[in-house]
Scaffold this motif. Structure first.
Motif, PDB file in Angstrom:
ATOM      1  N   GLU A  75       0.829  -1.206   0.000  1.00  0.00           N
ATOM      2  CA  GLU A  75       0.000   0.000   0.000  1.00  0.00           C
ATOM      3  C   GLU A  75       0.866   1.260   0.000  1.00  0.00           C
ATOM      4  N   GLU A  76       1.949   1.236   0.764  1.00  0.00           N
ATOM      5  CA  GLU A  76       2.846   2.404   0.814  1.00  0.00           C
ATOM      6  C   GLU A  76       3.530   2.633  -0.534  1.00  0.00           C
ATOM      7  N   MET A  77       3.900   1.573  -1.221  1.00  0.00           N
ATOM      8  CA  MET A  77       4.533   1.725  -2.532  1.00  0.00           C
ATOM      9  C   MET A  77       3.543   2.275  -3.555  1.00  0.00           C
ATOM     10  N   VAL A  78       2.292   1.834  -3.497  1.00  0.00           N
ATOM     11  CA  VAL A  78       1.265   2.373  -4.387  1.00  0.00           C
ATOM     12  C   VAL A  78       1.059   3.862  -4.099  1.00  0.00           C
ATOM     13  N   ASN A  79       1.002   4.233  -2.821  1.00  0.00           N
ATOM     14  CA  ASN A  79       0.864   5.644  -2.446  1.00  0.00           C
ATOM     15  C   ASN A  79       2.066   6.461  -2.904  1.00  0.00           C
ATOM     16  N   MET A  80       3.265   5.876  -2.834  1.00  0.00           N
ATOM     17  CA  MET A  80       4.474   6.578  -3.280  1.00  0.00           C
ATOM     18  C   MET A  80       4.427   6.829  -4.787  1.00  0.00           C
TER      19      MET A  80
END
Length: 154
Positions: free
Chosen positions: A118-123
Motif C-alpha cells: 500500500e505504501e509503494m502504491v501511495n508513493m
C-alpha cells in the motif's frame, strides 16, 4: 489566471506532494519498528490535504450586488496545503515470536500497521502528482514565452 498564480498553485502542489512522499518514506522505514518512544509499535502516518481559497470578504460581495451592479466574482483557487498529518489507529498484526524483546506474556509481538505494498502504491501516486505539477509549471512557462513572442512581433 495570472502567470504567477499558476506557478504558485503548482508550487503548493509540489510542496504538499513532497511532504506526502517524505511521510510515506517514514512509514516504509519503520515497517519493522515494534517499540517507539510511546512504548507501542510504530503507527502509520497519512497526510491530509485541503484546498487553499481566496474568498472575497462579504463587503466586496455586498458592494458587487448592491453597489455598482457588477457580477459576483467566483472565488479563485490558490492551491493546496497540508491540513494534518494523522496516525492510522488501526491495529497492527500479531506475530508469534517468544524470543523477541517486545513479546507479551503469551509470546506475541504487535507489529506496525504499515502495509509495504500500500505504501509503494501511495508513493507512486504521490510521485506522479509531483510530476504533473512540474509539467503544469512547464506548460505555463511555455505559454507565457509564446505570448511574449507574439507581443514582440516574431
Amino acid at each position: 489566471m495570472a502567470f504567477f498564480q499558476t506557478m504558485n498553485i503548482s508550487a503548493t502542489g509540489l510542496t504538499a506532494q513532497r511532504l506526502r512522499m517524505d511521510t510515506i518514506a517514514e512509514n516504509i522505514a519503520n515497517v519493522n519498528t515494534t517499540r517507539t518512544a510511546d512504548g507501542g509499535p510504530y503507527r502509520r502516518k497519512t497526510v491530509l490535504f485541503e484546498e487553499m481559497r481566496d474568498d472575497d470578504p462579504f463587503s466586496v460581495i455586498f458592494e458587487n450586488i448592491f453597489g455598482s451592479g457588477r457580477t459576483i466574482p467566483a472565488p479563485q483557487g490558490m492551491g493546496v496545503r497540508v491540513s494534518h498529518i494523522v496516525e492510522d489507529e488501526s491495529p497492527g498484526l500479531l506475530k508469534f515470536d517468544p524470543t523477541h524483546p517486545d513479546a507479551d506474556e503469551y509470546g506475541y509481538v504487535r507489529l506496525p500497521n504499515v502495509n509495504i505494498v500500500e505504501e509503494m502504491v501511495n508513493m507512486i501516486a504521490a510521485s506522479r502528482s509531483y510530476e504533473a505539477n512540474i509539467t503544469a509549471m512547464g506548460v505555463a512557462r511555455t505559454l507565457t514565452q509564446r505570448t511574449l513572442e507574439i507581443g514582440q512581433g516574431r
